[in-house]
Design a protein around this motif. Sequence first.
Motif, PDB file in Angstrom:
ATOM      1  N   GLY A   1       0.846  -1.182   0.000  1.00 19.90           N
ATOM      2  CA  GLY A   1       0.000   0.000   0.000  1.00 19.90           C
ATOM      3  C   GLY A   1       0.883   1.234   0.000  1.00 19.90           C
ATOM      4  O   GLY A   1       1.796   1.344   0.827  1.00 19.90           O
ATOM      5  N   VAL A   2       0.622   2.145  -0.934  1.00 23.84           N
ATOM      6  CA  VAL A   2       1.528   3.282  -1.112  1.00 23.84           C
ATOM      7  C   VAL A   2       0.732   4.578  -1.142  1.00 23.84           C
ATOM      8  O   VAL A   2      -0.191   4.733  -1.954  1.00 23.84           O
ATOM      9  CB  VAL A   2       2.352   3.149  -2.408  1.00 23.84           C
ATOM     10  N   GLY A   3       1.108   5.494  -0.263  1.00 22.96           N
ATOM     11  CA  GLY A   3       0.487   6.803  -0.219  1.00 22.96           C
ATOM     12  C   GLY A   3       1.381   7.861  -0.821  1.00 22.96           C
ATOM     13  O   GLY A   3       1.511   7.981  -2.037  1.00 22.96           O
ATOM     14  N   SER A   4       2.060   8.642   0.031  1.00 29.23           N
ATOM     15  CA  SER A   4       2.791   9.811  -0.451  1.00 29.23           C
ATOM     16  C   SER A   4       3.923   9.496  -1.430  1.00 29.23           C
ATOM     17  O   SER A   4       4.153  10.301  -2.341  1.00 29.23           O
ATOM     18  CB  SER A   4       3.320  10.632   0.730  1.00 29.23           C
ATOM     19  N   PRO A   5       4.649   8.363  -1.326  1.00 26.98           N
ATOM     20  CA  PRO A   5       5.668   8.121  -2.338  1.00 26.98           C
ATOM     21  C   PRO A   5       5.105   7.989  -3.755  1.00 26.98           C
ATOM     22  O   PRO A   5       5.810   8.263  -4.728  1.00 26.98           O
ATOM     23  CB  PRO A   5       6.319   6.803  -1.877  1.00 26.98           C
ATOM     24  N   LEU A   6       3.850   7.598  -3.857  1.00 23.62           N
ATOM     25  CA  LEU A   6       3.182   7.503  -5.153  1.00 23.62           C
ATOM     26  C   LEU A   6       2.374   8.754  -5.459  1.00 23.62           C
ATOM     27  O   LEU A   6       2.514   9.371  -6.528  1.00 23.62           O
ATOM     28  CB  LEU A   6       2.262   6.280  -5.173  1.00 23.62           C
TER      29      LEU A   6
ATOM     30  N   GLY B   1      -1.008  19.188  -6.893  1.00 20.06           N
ATOM     31  CA  GLY B   1       0.262  19.042  -7.585  1.00 20.06           C
ATOM     32  C   GLY B   1       0.124  18.483  -8.992  1.00 20.06           C
ATOM     33  O   GLY B   1      -0.971  18.158  -9.442  1.00 20.06           O
ATOM     34  N   SER B   2       1.244  18.315  -9.648  1.00 18.78           N
ATOM     35  CA  SER B   2       1.291  17.970 -11.061  1.00 18.78           C
ATOM     36  C   SER B   2       0.700  16.598 -11.369  1.00 18.78           C
ATOM     37  O   SER B   2       1.184  15.579 -10.848  1.00 18.78           O
ATOM     38  CB  SER B   2       2.740  17.990 -11.560  1.00 18.78           C
ATOM     39  N   PRO B   3      -0.311  16.530 -12.248  1.00 20.24           N
ATOM     40  CA  PRO B   3      -0.820  15.223 -12.664  1.00 20.24           C
ATOM     41  C   PRO B   3       0.162  14.470 -13.548  1.00 20.24           C
ATOM     42  O   PRO B   3       0.168  13.240 -13.578  1.00 20.24           O
ATOM     43  CB  PRO B   3      -2.114  15.565 -13.417  1.00 20.24           C
ATOM     44  N   ASP B   4       1.011  15.185 -14.277  1.00 22.18           N
ATOM     45  CA  ASP B   4       1.999  14.518 -15.127  1.00 22.18           C
ATOM     46  C   ASP B   4       3.023  13.769 -14.275  1.00 22.18           C
ATOM     47  O   ASP B   4       3.413  12.635 -14.589  1.00 22.18           O
ATOM     48  CB  ASP B   4       2.701  15.526 -16.031  1.00 22.18           C
ATOM     49  N   ALA B   5       3.464  14.395 -13.190  1.00 22.34           N
ATOM     50  CA  ALA B   5       4.394  13.717 -12.285  1.00 22.34           C
ATOM     51  C   ALA B   5       3.724  12.516 -11.623  1.00 22.34           C
ATOM     52  O   ALA B   5       4.354  11.467 -11.423  1.00 22.34           O
ATOM     53  CB  ALA B   5       4.888  14.700 -11.222  1.00 22.34           C
ATOM     54  N   LEU B   6       2.438  12.658 -11.307  1.00 25.72           N
ATOM     55  CA  LEU B   6       1.695  11.535 -10.743  1.00 25.72           C
ATOM     56  C   LEU B   6       1.662  10.371 -11.721  1.00 25.72           C
ATOM     57  O   LEU B   6       1.861   9.210 -11.331  1.00 25.72           O
ATOM     58  CB  LEU B   6       0.276  11.983 -10.396  1.00 25.72           C
ATOM     59  N   ARG B   7       1.418  10.663 -12.978  1.00 24.96           N
ATOM     60  CA  ARG B   7       1.385   9.593 -13.983  1.00 24.96           C
ATOM     61  C   ARG B   7       2.724   8.873 -14.073  1.00 24.96           C
ATOM     62  O   ARG B   7       2.784   7.648 -14.185  1.00 24.96           O
ATOM     63  CB  ARG B   7       1.001  10.175 -15.344  1.00 24.96           C
ATOM     64  N   GLU B   8       3.817   9.618 -13.997  1.00 27.65           N
ATOM     65  CA  GLU B   8       5.143   8.993 -14.048  1.00 27.65           C
ATOM     66  C   GLU B   8       5.355   8.067 -12.863  1.00 27.65           C
ATOM     67  O   GLU B   8       5.861   6.940 -13.020  1.00 27.65           O
ATOM     68  CB  GLU B   8       6.221  10.074 -14.079  1.00 27.65           C
ATOM     69  N   ARG B   9       4.967   8.526 -11.680  1.00 28.57           N
ATOM     70  CA  ARG B   9       5.143   7.676 -10.496  1.00 28.57           C
ATOM     71  C   ARG B   9       4.246   6.447 -10.577  1.00 28.57           C
ATOM     72  O   ARG B   9       4.661   5.331 -10.196  1.00 28.57           O
ATOM     73  CB  ARG B   9       4.845   8.478  -9.222  1.00 28.57           C
ATOM     74  N   ALA B  10       3.025   6.623 -11.063  1.00 28.07           N
ATOM     75  CA  ALA B  10       2.113   5.486 -11.186  1.00 28.07           C
ATOM     76  C   ALA B  10       2.703   4.436 -12.113  1.00 28.07           C
ATOM     77  O   ALA B  10       2.645   3.228 -11.824  1.00 28.07           O
ATOM     78  CB  ALA B  10       0.760   5.964 -11.698  1.00 28.07           C
ATOM     79  N   ARG B  11       3.267   4.856 -13.230  1.00 27.35           N
ATOM     80  CA  ARG B  11       3.850   3.906 -14.175  1.00 27.35           C
ATOM     81  C   ARG B  11       5.034   3.176 -13.564  1.00 27.35           C
ATOM     82  O   ARG B  11       5.231   1.974 -13.804  1.00 27.35           O
ATOM     83  CB  ARG B  11       4.265   4.641 -15.452  1.00 27.35           C
TER      84      ARG B  11
END
Length: 210
Positions: free
Chosen positions: A176-181, A189-199
Motif C-alpha cells: 500500500g503506497v500513499g505519499s511516495p506515489l 500538484g502535477s498530474p503529469d508527475a503523478l502519472r510517471e510515479r504510477a507507471r
Amino acid sequence: MDLRAALTTHRLVAIVRGGDPEAALRTVLTLADEGIELIEVSLSGKGALSVIERARAEFGPDRPLGAGTVLTAEDARAAHRAGADFAVTPALGDGVSAARDLGLPVLAGVMTPTEIHTAHTLGACALKLFPAAQAGGPAYLKALRGPFPDAVFVPVGGVDEEAARAYLAAGATAVGVGSPLVGDAADGGSPDALRERARAYLGLTRGATS
C-alpha cells in the motif's frame, strides 16, 4: 468483491489523502486511468466521502474502490453509503466488525502477532502491516510469514519503490503506497508527475514474482 484475489493479482493499493477534494478526485481518476486497479480514499482527507461518491459515479459499479482510515462503525456505514466496496483500517476496532457486517471486505491494520490473530477472528480478509517501516521492515514481514504462512500481508507506511521491491520479495501479497506515489497531487500538484510515479510502481509490482 474478492479483495484477497484482487490483492494477489494487482499487488498495489494506491492511498489517496488530500486537502483539496477536487484535486483528490482528479488523483483517483488519474491513477485509475494509468491502470492502478485498487485505490483507497482515506477518510482523513478533506471531503473524502464526496470524493468516494463522485469517483464511484465515474467508475460505475464494477471497479474496486476503497475507503481508508475506517475507525468506527459510523465510518464504515458512511463509506458504504458513499459507494466504497472495501474498507481499510489503521487498527482493530469497531470499524472492522461493522464493515464486515455490511459486506465490505476489510484490509485491517495490524502490527503484532496478537493483532494478526485478532484480525483473523474479526473476519478481516487481509492484513495491513502498519506502520511497516517502524515495525521492522521486510525482515519483520519475513519473520511473520513463519507462523502465518497463509496470511495476506500488505505493508503500508513509507513504501518507496526500493521498499516495495523488498517487501514483495519478502512475501508481501501487495504493498500500500500513499505519499511516495501520490506526492502532492491530491493537494493540487502535477498530474503529469503523478502519472510517471504510477507507471513506475505498476512496472515494479507487475514485474514482482509471488
